[in-house]
Design an enzyme around this catalytic site. Structure first.
Site, PDB file in Angstrom:
ATOM      1  N   HIS A 118       0.845  -1.261   0.004  1.00  0.00           N
ATOM      2  CA  HIS A 118      -0.060   0.070   0.115  1.00  0.00           C
ATOM      3  C   HIS A 118       0.963   1.258  -0.101  1.00  0.00           C
ATOM      4  O   HIS A 118       1.935   1.358   0.668  1.00  0.00           O
ATOM      5  CB  HIS A 118      -0.788   0.103   1.177  1.00  0.00           C
ATOM      6  N   ASN A 148       8.916  -4.030   3.052  1.00  0.00           N
ATOM      7  CA  ASN A 148       7.655  -3.850   3.305  1.00  0.00           C
ATOM      8  C   ASN A 148       7.122  -4.236   4.673  1.00  0.00           C
ATOM      9  O   ASN A 148       6.635  -3.509   5.270  1.00  0.00           O
ATOM     10  CB  ASN A 148       6.656  -4.580   2.185  1.00  0.00           C
TER      11      ASN A 148
END
Length: 298
Positions: A118, A148
């Site tokens: 995201h 991430n």
């Protein structure tokens, strides 16, 4: 129209998301500092771009990268507190508002070796509806898994904690694509070489950005908005005074404790299997059929 009980909750959820997206289009300027969207300073990035508004964030999508160039948010003490009460439900989906040949597909990420990362984090979303919208692939870029789930998750949590302390922050998160070193998954979706998270505190009139390479062994650095513009080809906050853009504010040091706490609440995305892909494709087909029914009725 009669619906089988198993389909009814999904149909209700789809109606909710559609209505929420319509409302978001009316409130999008509130997500930008001084009501001004980030501006591209590198003309090469401008081709096939599409601005999209959602309930709690806005993106500029690139049809060339098949990924977002940036996501803009307004984080407040209240919105962060609300977001911490929303249980995470992973529901990645294609973005139907983006032309078919310019958008990422769920199967692009299957066995790619990258996370669906995201830009506007699911952990920032203050309602279930907003969180569902955050799983649009228009808000997703290919991210190195270790990055991430490690450093980038720490940066996201540190930003939320800063918003809680300060009261209100404007945040622009984006991708950097550096020339010949850029690769693509499935030959379609460009992989960012770096990611940034720019922050503006309107009360203290100070700003800066986290900048980090999209790889497991990278280290972050704090940069000014001017330095970020030189790297990313983007003016994150066009209305901010020039003297504020020239100096990087002191940013919180991301800590492993932030990552551990976040992982306990919101498990990070896993690599998609073919069963996951099939399920998403069936849901996508149902969404399209339902929209066609709505158009026929209204």
């Amino acid at each position: 129209m009669l619906m089988r009980p198993a389909l009814a909750p999904l149909v209700v959820a789809l109606v909710t998301i559609q209505v929420g997206a319509s409302r978001a289009a009316e409130t999008c300027p509130a997500l930008f500092a001084d009501g001004r969207a980030p501006s591209l300073t590198n003309p090469k990035l401008a081709a096939r771009t599409l601005p999209l508004c959602f309930e709690a964030y806005a993106v500029l999508h690139s049809g060339l990268a098949r990924a977002p160039l940036y996501a803009a948010e307004r984080l407040t003490r209240a919105s962060v507190a609300s977001a911490r009460q929303v249980a995470r439900v992973d529901a990645f989906h294609d973005e139907d508002r983006v032309p078919d040949d310019q958008r990422a597909r769920l199967d692009d990420y299957v066995r790619s070796g990258f996370d669906r990362g995201h830009l506007a984090p699911a952990g920032d979303m203050p309602t279930g509806e907003a969180q569902a919208q955050s799983f649009s692939l228009a808000n997703v870029v290919p991210q190195d898994r270790a990055f991430n789930r490690g450093l980038w998750a720490e940066i996201e949590e540190s930003t939320r904690r800063l918003a809680t302390r300060r009261g209100t922050l404007f945040v622009v998160t984006g991708s950097v694509f550096e020339g010949d070193s850029t690769t693509a998954i499935n030959g379609r979706v460009l992989v960012p070489t770096q990611l940034f998270k720019a922050i503006y505190d309107p009360a203290r009139t100070e700003a800066g950005a986290y900048l980090a390479p999209n790889r497991a062994d990278g280290a972050w650095r704090a940069v000014s908005l001017d330095a970020l513009r030189a790297v990313a080809g983007l003016d994150a906050f066009p209305g901010v005074p020039a003297d504020v853009k020239a100096v990087a504010m002191t940013l919180p040091e991301p800590h492993a404790a932030s990552r551990d706490g976040e992982a306990g609440r919101h498990p990070r995305a896993h690599e998609e299997t073919w069963q996951d892909w099939l399920g998403h494709e069936l849901a996508r087909a149902l969404r399209r059929a339902f929209r066609q029914v709505l158009r026929a009725i209204f």
